[in-house]
Design a protein around this motif. Structure first.
Motif, mmCIF file in Angstrom:
data_model
loop_
_atom_site.group_PDB
_atom_site.id
_atom_site.type_symbol
_atom_site.label_atom_id
_atom_site.label_comp_id
_atom_site.label_asym_id
_atom_site.label_seq_id
_atom_site.Cartn_x
_atom_site.Cartn_y
_atom_site.Cartn_z
ATOM 1 N N SER A 1 129.285 83.265 65.167
ATOM 2 C CA SER A 1 129.135 83.478 63.727
ATOM 3 C C SER A 1 128.484 82.282 63.051
ATOM 4 C CB SER A 1 130.501 83.759 63.107
ATOM 5 O OG SER A 1 130.405 83.896 61.706
ATOM 6 N N GLY B 1 125.025 83.825 62.607
ATOM 7 C CA GLY B 1 125.279 84.803 61.555
ATOM 8 C C GLY B 1 125.721 86.150 62.081
ATOM 9 N N GLY C 1 126.676 91.708 61.031
ATOM 10 C CA GLY C 1 126.072 90.460 60.600
ATOM 11 C C GLY C 1 124.558 90.508 60.660
ATOM 12 N N ASN D 1 121.021 84.484 61.080
ATOM 13 C CA ASN D 1 120.993 83.427 60.072
ATOM 14 C C ASN D 1 121.304 82.107 60.760
ATOM 15 O OD1 ASN D 1 120.951 82.028 57.642
ATOM 16 N ND2 ASN D 1 123.094 82.484 57.196
#
Length: 231
Positions: A131, A135, A171, A174
């Motif tokens: 994460s 992202g 998600g 990113n």
């Protein structure tokens, strides 16, 4: 680093670990002095290993190694020297692609990785690292294997990598602004040229992404642990 240099590095780190652990538990001044001598021998070996790899001059490195080791010595159980633990995540998507990140400092591409954090289980670290670095949200499916990074040649100190297979659940791509230069999804035939170590993890990773089930892997026990492969 050549195979011979890797052996020297492994021997030096092992000697240093034994000495530092001994210094953490002993109350004898005599024993502490002997352990410190062992640290200097380990420093000589480590410097020789780096010199063999044409990285440094031996003379200017030994004192640095010994000082660094001395500063890391704790007391009792906290001073027991063990390998560091890293967590890696093989994340696949519905298109049978793998999630890779490009390290900002080196430009090398690899699956998301990070050091194990206290307070998290290994699988929780995997989810967190994916994460934070990409992202992408994911679920952890299973443990793929445990790898000795020093034995594989991608770590110069004791380090174990726990490698998990994960499935993307949501998600958006990113990249982390400080750690990650870029992120992306890649098929097995279109990995970036600067992808690290795909020769050893690629087939296992895409087999898992394709849904194949297999027992977790680990490094086999060597016939002669403390001898080089050619002796």
């Amino acid at each position: 680093m050549t195979a011979d240099a890797r052996d020297l590095a492994r021997w030096s780190e092992t000697l240093a670990g034994i000495a530092r652990t001994g210094m953490a538990f002993t109350e004898s001044l005599y024993e502490r002095e002997r352990y410190e001598e062992v640290l200097h021998v380990a420093g000589d070996i480590k410097a020789a290993a780096r010199a063999a790899a044409d990285e440094v001059e031996v003379e200017r490195e030994v004192d640095h190694f010994v000082q660094e080791w001395m500063e890391s010595i704790g007391e009792g159980v906290p001073g027991y020297v063990t390998p560091k633990v890293a967590i890696g995540a093989i994340v696949g998507n519905e298109n049978s692609e793998i999630l890779l990140v490009q390290r900002k400092d080196s430009g090398i591409w690899l699956y998301p990785t990070g050091w194990a954090d206290i307070g998290y289980s290994p699988s929780e670290v995997a989810v967190k690292e994916v994460s934070e670095e990409t992202g992408i949200e994911c679920d952890v499916s299973r443990l793929l294997g445990v790898v000795d990074g020093q034995r594989m040649g991608f770590s110069r100190f004791g380090m174990y990598m726990l490698l998990f297979h994960c499935t993307a659940t949501g998600g958006e791509l990113n990249p982390h602004p400080l750690e990650t230069g870029d992120v992306g999804w890649f098929s097995r035939d279109e990995l970036p040229e600067a992808t690290a170590g795909a020769a050893w993890w690629g087939s296992m990773a895409f087999a898992a992404i394709d849904g194949e089930q297999a027992p977790a892997t680990f490094d086999p026990v060597r016939d002669a642990i403390w001898r080089t492969d050619d002796t």
